[in-house]
Structure formats: structure tokens, C-alpha cells
Motif scaffolding. Structure first.
Motif, short mmCIF file in Angstrom:
data_model
loop_
_atom_site.label_atom_id
_atom_site.label_comp_id
_atom_site.label_asym_id
_atom_site.label_seq_id
_atom_site.Cartn_x
_atom_site.Cartn_y
_atom_site.Cartn_z
N LYS A 9 0.82 -1.21 0.00
CA LYS A 9 0.00 0.00 0.00
C LYS A 9 0.86 1.27 0.00
O LYS A 9 0.60 2.20 -0.76
N ASN A 10 1.90 1.30 0.84
CA ASN A 10 2.76 2.49 0.90
C ASN A 10 3.53 2.70 -0.40
O ASN A 10 3.69 3.83 -0.86
N LEU A 11 4.00 1.60 -0.99
CA LEU A 11 4.70 1.70 -2.26
C LEU A 11 3.77 2.27 -3.33
O LEU A 11 4.15 3.14 -4.12
N LYS A 12 2.53 1.78 -3.36
CA LYS A 12 1.55 2.26 -4.34
C LYS A 12 1.32 3.76 -4.17
O LYS A 12 1.30 4.51 -5.14
N LEU A 13 1.16 4.22 -2.93
CA LEU A 13 0.95 5.65 -2.68
C LEU A 13 2.15 6.48 -3.12
O LEU A 13 1.99 7.54 -3.74
N GLU A 14 3.35 6.01 -2.82
CA GLU A 14 4.56 6.72 -3.23
C GLU A 14 4.67 6.77 -4.76
O GLU A 14 5.02 7.80 -5.34
N LEU A 15 4.35 5.65 -5.40
CA LEU A 15 4.40 5.59 -6.85
C LEU A 15 3.37 6.54 -7.46
O LEU A 15 3.68 7.28 -8.41
N GLU A 16 2.17 6.56 -6.92
CA GLU A 16 1.13 7.46 -7.43
C GLU A 16 1.56 8.92 -7.30
O GLU A 16 1.35 9.72 -8.22
N ARG A 17 2.18 9.28 -6.18
CA ARG A 17 2.66 10.66 -6.00
C ARG A 17 3.72 11.01 -7.04
O ARG A 17 3.68 12.07 -7.65
N LEU A 18 4.68 10.12 -7.23
CA LEU A 18 5.74 10.37 -8.20
C LEU A 18 5.18 10.48 -9.61
O LEU A 18 5.50 11.42 -10.35
N LEU A 19 4.35 9.52 -10.00
CA LEU A 19 3.80 9.52 -11.35
C LEU A 19 2.95 10.76 -11.60
O LEU A 19 2.96 11.32 -12.70
N SER A 20 2.25 11.21 -10.59
CA SER A 20 1.45 12.43 -10.72
C SER A 20 2.35 13.61 -11.08
O SER A 20 2.01 14.43 -11.94
N LYS A 21 3.51 13.69 -10.43
CA LYS A 21 4.46 14.77 -10.73
C LYS A 21 4.99 14.67 -12.16
O LYS A 21 5.35 15.67 -12.77
N LEU A 22 5.04 13.44 -12.67
CA LEU A 22 5.52 13.21 -14.04
C LEU A 22 4.39 13.28 -15.07
O LEU A 22 4.62 13.10 -16.26
N GLY A 23 3.16 13.51 -14.60
CA GLY A 23 2.02 13.61 -15.50
C GLY A 23 1.46 12.27 -15.95
O GLY A 23 0.83 12.19 -17.00
N LEU A 24 1.68 11.24 -15.16
CA LEU A 24 1.23 9.89 -15.52
C LEU A 24 0.37 9.31 -14.40
O LEU A 24 0.47 9.72 -13.26
N ASP A 25 -0.44 8.32 -14.76
CA ASP A 25 -1.09 7.52 -13.73
C ASP A 25 -0.49 6.11 -13.81
O ASP A 25 0.33 5.82 -14.68
N ILE A 26 -0.90 5.25 -12.89
CA ILE A 26 -0.29 3.92 -12.82
C ILE A 26 -0.53 3.11 -14.09
O ILE A 26 0.37 2.45 -14.59
N THR A 27 -1.72 3.17 -14.65
CA THR A 27 -2.01 2.43 -15.88
C THR A 27 -1.13 2.90 -17.02
O THR A 27 -0.54 2.09 -17.75
N GLU A 28 -1.00 4.22 -17.18
CA GLU A 28 -0.14 4.76 -18.24
C GLU A 28 1.31 4.33 -18.04
O GLU A 28 1.99 3.96 -19.00
N TYR A 29 1.76 4.37 -16.79
CA TYR A 29 3.14 3.99 -16.50
C TYR A 29 3.41 2.53 -16.86
O TYR A 29 4.39 2.23 -17.54
N PHE A 30 2.55 1.64 -16.42
CA PHE A 30 2.79 0.22 -16.70
C PHE A 30 2.62 -0.11 -18.18
O PHE A 30 3.35 -0.95 -18.72
N THR A 31 1.71 0.56 -18.86
CA THR A 31 1.58 0.36 -20.30
C THR A 31 2.84 0.85 -21.01
O THR A 31 3.37 0.16 -21.90
#
Length: 87
Positions: A9-31
Motif C-alpha cells: 500500500k505504501n509503495l503504491k501511494l509513493e508511486l502514485e505521488r511520483l507519477l502524478s508529478k511526471l504527469g502519468l497515472d499507474i495504468t499509463e506507467y505500466f503500459t
């Protein structure tokens, strides 16, 4: 097609914060990661938020302002003469 997997859960939250700064969401990132992995046939890339330090930012600005650039040569021969004169 949907893919489901577990993640801390914490990793997911950290990843979401980072990706948001990069203009991405998790689905876009993994794709994006999956497509690049297929293209490169390996672990694909490094996406970071590397921010240039003050010295690098100043050098970048100086370049944009035309400060401290090498001189302009009208020919290759002129450049070589200048290089040879420095020896």
C-alpha cells in the motif's frame, strides 16, 4: 484487457505521488513500461525527476544567453590553425 497484481500500500501511494508529478497515472506507467520492454527486449528505461544543480542551471542559462561559448569559425582550416596555435 485488465491485469491485476498486489503491491504494498505504501509503495503504491509513493508511486502514485511520483507519477502524478511526471504527469502519468499507474495504468499509463505500466503500459509505457510494457511497450518499451517489448521494444528493447529487456528492462526498458529510467524515468527520474533529476533536477540540475545550480552550477548546471547557470551553464544552461549562459548557453541560452550566448555567454562563454566557443568562437565561431568560418572554415575547418581556420579552426585547426587556432587549435595548433594553442600548442
Amino acid at each position: 484487457m485488465n491485469v491485476t497484481f498486489g503491491m504494498d500500500k505504501n509503495l503504491k501511494l509513493e508511486l502514485e505521488r511520483l507519477l502524478s508529478k511526471l504527469g502519468l497515472d499507474i495504468t499509463e506507467y505500466f503500459t509505457m513500461a510494457a511497450r518499451q520492454a517489448v521494444i528493447e527486449q529487456g528492462i526498458p528505461f529510467k524515468v527520474t525527476m533529476e533536477i540540475p544543480n545550480a552550477e548546471t542551471r547557470q551553464a544552461m542559462q549562459d548557453t541560452l544567453d550566448g555567454k562563454g561559448l566557443s568562437r565561431v569559425y568560418s572554415s575547418f582550416g581556420e579552426m585547426m590553425r587556432d587549435i595548433d596555435a594553442g600548442d
